[in-house]
Design a protein around this motif. Sequence first.
Motif, PDB file in Angstrom:
ATOM      1  N   GLN A 287       0.829  -1.203   0.000  1.00 55.98           N
ATOM      2  CA  GLN A 287       0.000   0.000   0.000  1.00 55.98           C
ATOM      3  C   GLN A 287       0.865   1.255   0.000  1.00 55.98           C
ATOM      4  OE1 GLN A 287      -3.428   1.158  -0.851  1.00 55.98           O
ATOM      5  NE2 GLN A 287      -3.609  -0.821   0.187  1.00 55.98           N
ATOM      6  N   LEU A 288       2.022   1.182   0.666  1.00 56.81           N
ATOM      7  CA  LEU A 288       2.930   2.326   0.660  1.00 56.81           C
ATOM      8  C   LEU A 288       3.446   2.630  -0.737  1.00 56.81           C
ATOM      9  CD1 LEU A 288       5.078   1.695   3.885  1.00 56.81           C
ATOM     10  CD2 LEU A 288       3.362   3.478   3.524  1.00 56.81           C
ATOM     11  N   GLY A 289       3.559   1.598  -1.574  1.00 57.25           N
ATOM     12  CA  GLY A 289       3.953   1.835  -2.957  1.00 57.25           C
ATOM     13  C   GLY A 289       2.937   2.682  -3.691  1.00 57.25           C
ATOM     14  N   TYR A 290       1.653   2.390  -3.480  1.00 59.32           N
ATOM     15  CA  TYR A 290       0.595   3.221  -4.079  1.00 59.32           C
ATOM     16  C   TYR A 290       0.629   4.640  -3.518  1.00 59.32           C
ATOM     17  CZ  TYR A 290      -1.540  -1.085  -5.899  1.00 59.32           C
ATOM     18  OH  TYR A 290      -1.778  -2.254  -6.572  1.00 59.32           O
ATOM     19  N   VAL A 291       0.769   4.734  -2.199  1.00 59.98           N
ATOM     20  CA  VAL A 291       0.777   6.056  -1.561  1.00 59.98           C
ATOM     21  C   VAL A 291       1.955   6.889  -2.060  1.00 59.98           C
ATOM     22  CG1 VAL A 291       1.041   7.236   0.651  1.00 59.98           C
ATOM     23  CG2 VAL A 291      -0.452   5.240   0.491  1.00 59.98           C
ATOM     24  N   GLU A 292       3.104   6.261  -2.194  1.00 61.39           N
ATOM     25  CA  GLU A 292       4.288   6.984  -2.668  1.00 61.39           C
ATOM     26  C   GLU A 292       4.066   7.544  -4.067  1.00 61.39           C
ATOM     27  OE1 GLU A 292       9.106   6.238  -3.126  1.00 61.39           O
ATOM     28  OE2 GLU A 292       7.726   4.533  -3.063  1.00 61.39           O
ATOM     29  N   ASN A 293       3.508   6.739  -4.944  1.00 64.87           N
ATOM     30  CA  ASN A 293       3.293   7.186  -6.326  1.00 64.87           C
ATOM     31  C   ASN A 293       2.216   8.249  -6.430  1.00 64.87           C
ATOM     32  OD1 ASN A 293       5.242   5.558  -7.591  1.00 64.87           O
ATOM     33  ND2 ASN A 293       3.882   3.786  -7.520  1.00 64.87           N
ATOM     34  N   ARG A 294       1.228   8.198  -5.558  1.00 63.81           N
ATOM     35  CA  ARG A 294       0.107   9.135  -5.668  1.00 63.81           C
ATOM     36  C   ARG A 294       0.346  10.446  -4.928  1.00 63.81           C
ATOM     37  NH1 ARG A 294      -4.183   7.302  -8.339  1.00 63.81           N
ATOM     38  NH2 ARG A 294      -4.746   5.077  -8.302  1.00 63.81           N
ATOM     39  N   PHE A 295       1.100  10.408  -3.820  1.00 65.08           N
ATOM     40  CA  PHE A 295       1.140  11.589  -2.950  1.00 65.08           C
ATOM     41  C   PHE A 295       2.545  12.115  -2.640  1.00 65.08           C
ATOM     42  CE2 PHE A 295      -2.712   9.179  -1.746  1.00 65.08           C
ATOM     43  CZ  PHE A 295      -3.665  10.123  -2.094  1.00 65.08           C
ATOM     44  N   PHE A 296       3.576  11.454  -3.096  1.00 62.51           N
ATOM     45  CA  PHE A 296       4.932  11.901  -2.768  1.00 62.51           C
ATOM     46  C   PHE A 296       5.703  12.188  -4.052  1.00 62.51           C
ATOM     47  CE2 PHE A 296       3.525  10.026   1.100  1.00 62.51           C
ATOM     48  CZ  PHE A 296       4.229  10.648   2.112  1.00 62.51           C
ATOM     49  N   PRO A 297       5.645  13.443  -4.541  1.00 63.55           N
ATOM     50  CA  PRO A 297       6.387  13.785  -5.757  1.00 63.55           C
ATOM     51  C   PRO A 297       7.888  13.714  -5.523  1.00 63.55           C
ATOM     52  CG  PRO A 297       5.222  15.704  -4.865  1.00 63.55           C
ATOM     53  CD  PRO A 297       4.900  14.567  -3.975  1.00 63.55           C
TER      54      PRO A 297
ATOM     55  N   VAL B  24      18.098   4.141  19.329  1.00 57.54           N
ATOM     56  CA  VAL B  24      18.246   5.519  18.860  1.00 57.54           C
ATOM     57  C   VAL B  24      17.208   5.801  17.783  1.00 57.54           C
ATOM     58  CG1 VAL B  24      19.811   7.146  17.739  1.00 57.54           C
ATOM     59  CG2 VAL B  24      20.687   5.515  19.416  1.00 57.54           C
ATOM     60  N   PRO B  25      16.497   6.932  17.875  1.00 58.89           N
ATOM     61  CA  PRO B  25      15.456   7.226  16.886  1.00 58.89           C
ATOM     62  C   PRO B  25      16.020   7.824  15.603  1.00 58.89           C
ATOM     63  CG  PRO B  25      15.520   8.957  18.526  1.00 58.89           C
ATOM     64  CD  PRO B  25      16.549   7.939  18.949  1.00 58.89           C
ATOM     65  N   VAL B  26      15.375   7.512  14.502  1.00 61.03           N
ATOM     66  CA  VAL B  26      15.676   8.129  13.208  1.00 61.03           C
ATOM     67  C   VAL B  26      14.361   8.667  12.661  1.00 61.03           C
ATOM     68  CG1 VAL B  26      16.466   7.751  10.845  1.00 61.03           C
ATOM     69  CG2 VAL B  26      17.607   6.605  12.745  1.00 61.03           C
ATOM     70  N   CYS B  27      14.364   9.949  12.293  1.00 61.05           N
ATOM     71  CA  CYS B  27      13.147  10.603  11.816  1.00 61.05           C
ATOM     72  C   CYS B  27      13.448  11.276  10.490  1.00 61.05           C
ATOM     73  CB  CYS B  27      12.667  11.626  12.842  1.00 61.05           C
ATOM     74  SG  CYS B  27      11.131  12.446  12.387  1.00 61.05           S
ATOM     75  N   GLN B  28      12.675  10.940   9.457  1.00 58.39           N
ATOM     76  CA  GLN B  28      12.926  11.488   8.124  1.00 58.39           C
ATOM     77  C   GLN B  28      11.625  11.810   7.407  1.00 58.39           C
ATOM     78  OE1 GLN B  28      15.528   9.150   5.712  1.00 58.39           O
ATOM     79  NE2 GLN B  28      17.319   9.838   6.833  1.00 58.39           N
ATOM     80  N   GLN B  29      11.720  12.810   6.510  1.00 67.02           N
ATOM     81  CA  GLN B  29      10.596  13.145   5.645  1.00 67.02           C
ATOM     82  C   GLN B  29      10.676  12.317   4.370  1.00 67.02           C
ATOM     83  OE1 GLN B  29       9.563  17.378   5.226  1.00 67.02           O
ATOM     84  NE2 GLN B  29      11.327  17.821   6.496  1.00 67.02           N
ATOM     85  N   ASN B  30      10.832  11.045   4.505  1.00 67.77           N
ATOM     86  CA  ASN B  30      11.033  10.186   3.356  1.00 67.77           C
ATOM     87  C   ASN B  30      10.270   8.890   3.575  1.00 67.77           C
ATOM     88  OD1 ASN B  30      12.061   8.653   1.196  1.00 67.77           O
ATOM     89  ND2 ASN B  30      13.939   9.869   1.199  1.00 67.77           N
ATOM     90  N   LEU B  31       9.390   8.584   2.642  1.00 66.86           N
ATOM     91  CA  LEU B  31       8.580   7.381   2.767  1.00 66.86           C
ATOM     92  C   LEU B  31       9.425   6.117   2.655  1.00 66.86           C
ATOM     93  CD1 LEU B  31       5.529   6.773   3.127  1.00 66.86           C
ATOM     94  CD2 LEU B  31       5.408   6.394   0.666  1.00 66.86           C
TER      95      LEU B  31
END
Length: 660
Positions: A154-164, A182-189
């Motif tokens: 489902q993330l593959g669909y979301v990436e293609n539809r909403f993450f240019p 240790v936490p890692v936080c990114q603006q990357n799907l």
Amino acid sequence: GCNPLAETGRSKLQNQRAVLNQQILRAVRMRAGAENLLRATNNNKVREQVLLELSFVNSDLQILKEELEGLNISVEVYQNTKETFSIPLVPLGLKETKEVDFTLLLKDFILEHYSEDSSEYEDEIADLMDLRQACRTPSRDEAGIEMLISYFLQLGYVENRFFPPTRHMGVLFTWYDSFTGVPVCQQNLLLEKASILFNIGALYTQIGTRCNRQTQAGLENAVDAFQRAAGVLSYLKETFTHTPSYDMSPAMLNVLVKMMLAQAQECVFEQIGLPGIRNEFFTLVKMTQEVAKVGEVYMLVNTAMNQEPVKENIPYSWSKLAQIKSDHYKALAHYFLSTILCDHELQSGDDEDEQQKALSQLYDYMPEELMVLTVLKDKVQRKQLGKAHLRKAIVYHEEALRVCGLCKKLRNIDVLQEVLTAAHKRSLLKYAQQETEDDFLSLIQAPDILPKTEHKIETISPQFSKVKVKDFFHRLGPLTVFSAKQRWTAPRTIRIHHKAGALGFSLKGGSPVQIYCLDPACSAASMGLKEGDYIVAVGGVDCKWLGVNEVLEKFNSVGEQAIEMEVISCQDTAVSMHSKSATYSVGMQKTYSLICLAMDEDKTDQTKKAPLKLPFLSWGTKNRQKAASTLCLPSAVAGSSRTKKKLSPFTLLNTESSLY
């Protein structure tokens, strides 16, 4: 997913892991702030106080690290509930994450990019968030695996539809390292997708350890589960090569793949010996080769665990358990071979050539003045070589017990102590039963045994295609056209009157239908219709998924009335790249890397170049002089304010770094 409040042993461990992750995060933030203060002040009194505080924080981090390692070695919780007399297998713990709210992000993007009423997609957005929440507590069975794979697809669909690809959407994905907390936080799907893949592999390991190893079916399922875990982790290593989390680094994944294949090989040996091991020459030869193979693969795992940079992050008890298993199974190989030599003399009716060939396959070389055929025929040499193998078996057993006694975590696993002790006593008893008159002559050293297996263990690649998933946002239209990569005008309404079936244009393509061969003089062109426009609705009815014939049927159904259709035009997709300052790794794509720390960096730091290679997380003492690095946990700051600042993932707040 499972009930997160269920009082099962596994859920308790995951809850403890989540609490430890938060405690580690707070300690890392405190240390980062103290280091910033140390660099900023020249007051000696303040510096002394800060150094004292840092020593307390580093001690606290070391204690938390040991507690997290204790969770990773709590293998007895994941084993089958039925009583068993087998060495425990090691599962991987699931990565923990924070909740993510997609609502505002997706609704804004649907309105802005697709020019549709975003309120009509609230149910789909809620389904996506519910699925993600359920993936935090998957059931330990095939249903849990299928759910995780469903979310990954489902993330593959979301990436293609909403993450240019040209900009970031502002949603932060936070995942905690499985080994360090240790936490890692990114603006990357892609971080989300990689973490889900890791959890799929981890869940397979938990399924494998849960199998009943007292039955053939249970052992077959365990072998399959560990092979699939290795396949998923190998796929993760090959697909996501620059993950910022150290439990998903290529070096760590390589070790984990080896460990899972070794555990699968161990289950294969148990499967062969489950019906019982007959005290027969050729049966014992086969068992000797198989168990020697298990000892060899665990030796390779132990070697890999003690290499940099994995050595600093892998749980110490895992490395010692691999060493114990290597020694234990090597000891069993020498015990089986000694049984062949001591209990089976060459009889007149035996096939001499076959026994010589079988015994030759066990050795790479023979001790001086010994030949295989001579050993088979000579009773004295046979006994001497058999006792030499027994002595070597006892040495390996004693080494395994010694290493187990030195590791506090392993010392508390009762079944491990029982298995090692029983095997050691059996070898001692066997040695005591042999004649002792020729001890002074038995000075030969037992040669190493060549490992061999008839059951080759390989990774099983993940088969995502077997899980059927429907795109939650199917109503937006075919993904090949309606994606985040392409930009469209807002829908325009075109009203035309057709006479005698003449529209003034043709239709082509699949779904959606495209305008083709438009007559510039027709009424549709005068209303604003353009060559290449896509028809998205006819008469107020959505037709993004309709073909040419279906759209023509809707035109004909109107009759003599005016045709009212909505069309969209493709816009230029060449949009400027994000203007945010970036750091680069050689040859890597520019992406964000935001570490979840409450600290602000100087604006000048945003323009500094990152080192070509990010250091791996180290709990050891070799990096204690790196005062500026918040990556080395724990370390004591002994440098001065002039210490050169080194860039690490924890200092990349509000900057970009390589991810994949």
